[in-house]
Design a protein around this motif. Structure first.
Motif, PDB file in Angstrom:
ATOM      1  N   GLU A  24       0.789  -1.095  -0.168  1.00 18.66           N
ATOM      2  CA  GLU A  24      -0.023  -0.167   0.055  1.00 18.66           C
ATOM      3  C   GLU A  24       0.783   1.213   0.140  1.00 18.66           C
ATOM      4  O   GLU A  24       0.632   2.225  -0.749  1.00 18.66           O
ATOM      5  N   GLU A  25       2.059   1.303   0.860  1.00 21.21           N
ATOM      6  CA  GLU A  25       2.929   2.193   0.694  1.00 21.21           C
ATOM      7  C   GLU A  25       3.521   2.562  -0.701  1.00 21.21           C
ATOM      8  O   GLU A  25       3.764   3.652  -1.220  1.00 21.21           O
ATOM      9  N   VAL A  26       3.954   1.356  -1.422  1.00 23.69           N
ATOM     10  CA  VAL A  26       4.447   1.485  -2.669  1.00 23.69           C
ATOM     11  C   VAL A  26       3.462   2.181  -3.670  1.00 23.69           C
ATOM     12  O   VAL A  26       3.754   2.953  -4.168  1.00 23.69           O
ATOM     13  N   TYR A  27       2.176   1.959  -3.517  1.00 21.04           N
ATOM     14  CA  TYR A  27       1.161   2.370  -4.268  1.00 21.04           C
ATOM     15  C   TYR A  27       1.101   3.936  -4.103  1.00 21.04           C
ATOM     16  O   TYR A  27       0.876   4.665  -5.127  1.00 21.04           O
ATOM     17  N   ARG A  28       1.021   4.208  -2.921  1.00 21.46           N
ATOM     18  CA  ARG A  28       0.773   5.711  -2.735  1.00 21.46           C
ATOM     19  C   ARG A  28       2.120   6.587  -3.138  1.00 21.46           C
ATOM     20  O   ARG A  28       1.516   7.603  -3.826  1.00 21.46           O
ATOM     21  N   VAL A  29       3.180   6.026  -2.945  1.00 15.81           N
ATOM     22  CA  VAL A  29       4.218   6.798  -3.491  1.00 15.81           C
ATOM     23  C   VAL A  29       4.249   6.723  -5.320  1.00 15.81           C
ATOM     24  O   VAL A  29       4.385   7.812  -5.668  1.00 15.81           O
ATOM     25  N   ALA A  30       4.020   5.525  -5.680  1.00 13.97           N
ATOM     26  CA  ALA A  30       3.875   5.513  -7.212  1.00 13.97           C
ATOM     27  C   ALA A  30       2.991   6.407  -7.481  1.00 13.97           C
ATOM     28  O   ALA A  30       3.188   7.120  -8.898  1.00 13.97           O
TER      29      ALA A  30
ATOM     30  N   ARG B 117       1.911   9.102  -6.582  1.00 13.51           N
ATOM     31  CA  ARG B 117       2.179  10.591  -6.360  1.00 13.51           C
ATOM     32  C   ARG B 117       3.281  10.858  -7.302  1.00 13.51           C
ATOM     33  O   ARG B 117       3.234  12.106  -8.301  1.00 13.51           O
ATOM     34  N   TYR B 118       4.072   9.955  -7.858  1.00  4.05           N
ATOM     35  CA  TYR B 118       5.236  10.235  -8.988  1.00  4.05           C
ATOM     36  C   TYR B 118       4.868   9.910 -10.119  1.00  4.05           C
ATOM     37  O   TYR B 118       5.593  10.198 -11.030  1.00  4.05           O
ATOM     38  N   GLY B 119       3.767   9.239 -10.343  1.00  2.85           N
ATOM     39  CA  GLY B 119       3.370   8.684 -11.767  1.00  2.85           C
ATOM     40  C   GLY B 119       4.341   7.613 -12.209  1.00  2.85           C
ATOM     41  O   GLY B 119       4.495   7.485 -13.439  1.00  2.85           O
ATOM     42  N   LEU B 120       4.609   6.699 -11.249  1.00  2.00           N
ATOM     43  CA  LEU B 120       5.514   5.595 -11.726  1.00  2.00           C
ATOM     44  C   LEU B 120       4.686   4.335 -12.020  1.00  2.00           C
ATOM     45  O   LEU B 120       3.575   3.998 -11.467  1.00  2.00           O
ATOM     46  N   GLU B 121       5.334   3.455 -12.745  1.00  4.83           N
ATOM     47  CA  GLU B 121       5.086   2.127 -12.959  1.00  4.83           C
ATOM     48  C   GLU B 121       5.447   1.111 -11.948  1.00  4.83           C
ATOM     49  O   GLU B 121       6.525   1.381 -11.561  1.00  4.83           O
ATOM     50  N   VAL B 122       4.512   0.129 -11.541  1.00  9.40           N
ATOM     51  CA  VAL B 122       5.018  -0.773 -10.569  1.00  9.40           C
ATOM     52  C   VAL B 122       4.617  -2.189 -10.894  1.00  9.40           C
ATOM     53  O   VAL B 122       3.540  -2.233 -11.488  1.00  9.40           O
ATOM     54  N   THR B 123       5.592  -3.086 -10.966  1.00 12.69           N
ATOM     55  CA  THR B 123       5.209  -4.409 -11.021  1.00 12.69           C
ATOM     56  C   THR B 123       5.502  -5.228  -9.643  1.00 12.69           C
ATOM     57  O   THR B 123       6.589  -5.247  -9.083  1.00 12.69           O
ATOM     58  N   LEU B 124       4.219  -5.923  -9.340  1.00 10.04           N
ATOM     59  CA  LEU B 124       4.541  -6.995  -8.288  1.00 10.04           C
ATOM     60  C   LEU B 124       4.619  -8.246  -8.870  1.00 10.04           C
ATOM     61  O   LEU B 124       4.159  -8.698  -9.592  1.00 10.04           O
ATOM     62  N   VAL B 125       5.693  -8.928  -8.415  1.00  8.88           N
ATOM     63  CA  VAL B 125       6.231 -10.261  -8.708  1.00  8.88           C
ATOM     64  C   VAL B 125       5.673 -11.226  -7.676  1.00  8.88           C
ATOM     65  O   VAL B 125       6.411 -10.989  -6.729  1.00  8.88           O
ATOM     66  N   ALA B 126       4.864 -12.368  -8.025  1.00  7.09           N
ATOM     67  CA  ALA B 126       4.570 -13.138  -6.863  1.00  7.09           C
ATOM     68  C   ALA B 126       4.567 -14.511  -7.588  1.00  7.09           C
ATOM     69  O   ALA B 126       4.315 -14.886  -8.972  1.00  7.09           O
TER      70      ALA B 126
ATOM     71  N   GLN C 182       9.269   7.416   3.663  1.00  4.11           N
ATOM     72  CA  GLN C 182      10.513   8.465   3.561  1.00  4.11           C
ATOM     73  C   GLN C 182      11.516   8.082   2.727  1.00  4.11           C
ATOM     74  O   GLN C 182      11.970   8.679   1.626  1.00  4.11           O
ATOM     75  N   ARG C 183      12.108   6.812   2.917  1.00  3.20           N
ATOM     76  CA  ARG C 183      13.397   6.352   2.201  1.00  3.20           C
ATOM     77  C   ARG C 183      12.759   6.136   0.605  1.00  3.20           C
ATOM     78  O   ARG C 183      13.510   6.495  -0.235  1.00  3.20           O
ATOM     79  N   LEU C 184      11.843   5.539   0.534  1.00  2.59           N
ATOM     80  CA  LEU C 184      11.256   5.376  -0.915  1.00  2.59           C
ATOM     81  C   LEU C 184      11.148   6.772  -1.734  1.00  2.59           C
ATOM     82  O   LEU C 184      11.753   6.920  -2.754  1.00  2.59           O
ATOM     83  N   ASP C 185      10.547   7.711  -1.031  1.00  2.16           N
ATOM     84  CA  ASP C 185      10.528   8.990  -1.421  1.00  2.16           C
ATOM     85  C   ASP C 185      11.683   9.672  -1.778  1.00  2.16           C
ATOM     86  O   ASP C 185      12.339  10.234  -2.872  1.00  2.16           O
TER      87      ASP C 185
END
Length: 151
Positions: free
Chosen positions: A15-21, A23-32, A137-140
């Motif tokens: 959820e934290e990754v989603y929030r930051v992504a 905000r910055y308009g980034l693409e995210v890939t979850l690998v499972a 904070q660190r991801l940002d």
């Protein structure tokens, strides 16, 4: 373009990754290794890999590039991603770097040997709210640093 890869099977900070992504308009890939429910967003993708030892790790390493971000608690995966030029964060916000990965791997190996010898060392402590805050904070900070460098 900067991309975020998440070693998703046991990741507690999705959820934290989603929030930051977002905000910055980034693409995210979850690998499972298995299907999981994810938000229906155009910038978010779930990559389900075949079951097997290190299948998710191998997929991430095969797709990650310089200045991508990887979120994982898996120390060997972190080491492999660093060699590909990625920035790597653990779920508590602890960065894995070229400077600290050798010591982290050595500690992991020592603890593994102790467990193999019958020592009951317990597991990592549960994730606290302060860990989530530190992670955000660190991801940002990592994303801002990469963007500044990319110009």
């Amino acid at each position: 373009m900067l991309h975020v890869f998440v070693d998703a099977d046991a990741c507690a900070v999705k959820e934290e990754v989603y929030r930051v992504a977002r905000r910055y308009g980034l693409e995210v890939t979850l690998v499972a290794n298995s299907w999981m429910r994810i938000p229906n967003e155009t910038w978010l993708r779930l990559q389900v890999v075949a079951e097997g030892f290190d299948a998710a790790d191998d997929w991430i390493v095969g797709h990650v590039g310089t200045d991508d971000v990887v979120v994982t608690a898996d120390i060997p995966l972190a080491s492999r991603c660093l060699k590909e030029g990625a920035k790597v964060l653990g779920p508590t916000g602890k960065p894995f770097t070229e400077d600290n990965i050798g010591g982290v791997v050595a500690t992991r190996d020592l603890l593994s040997e102790l467990r193999g010898a019958g020592e009951n060392l317990g597991g990592p402590p549960p994730l606290q709210q302060r860990d989530r805050s530190r992670f955000l904070q660190r991801l940002d900070e990592v994303i801002q640093s990469i963007r500044r460098r990319q110009g």
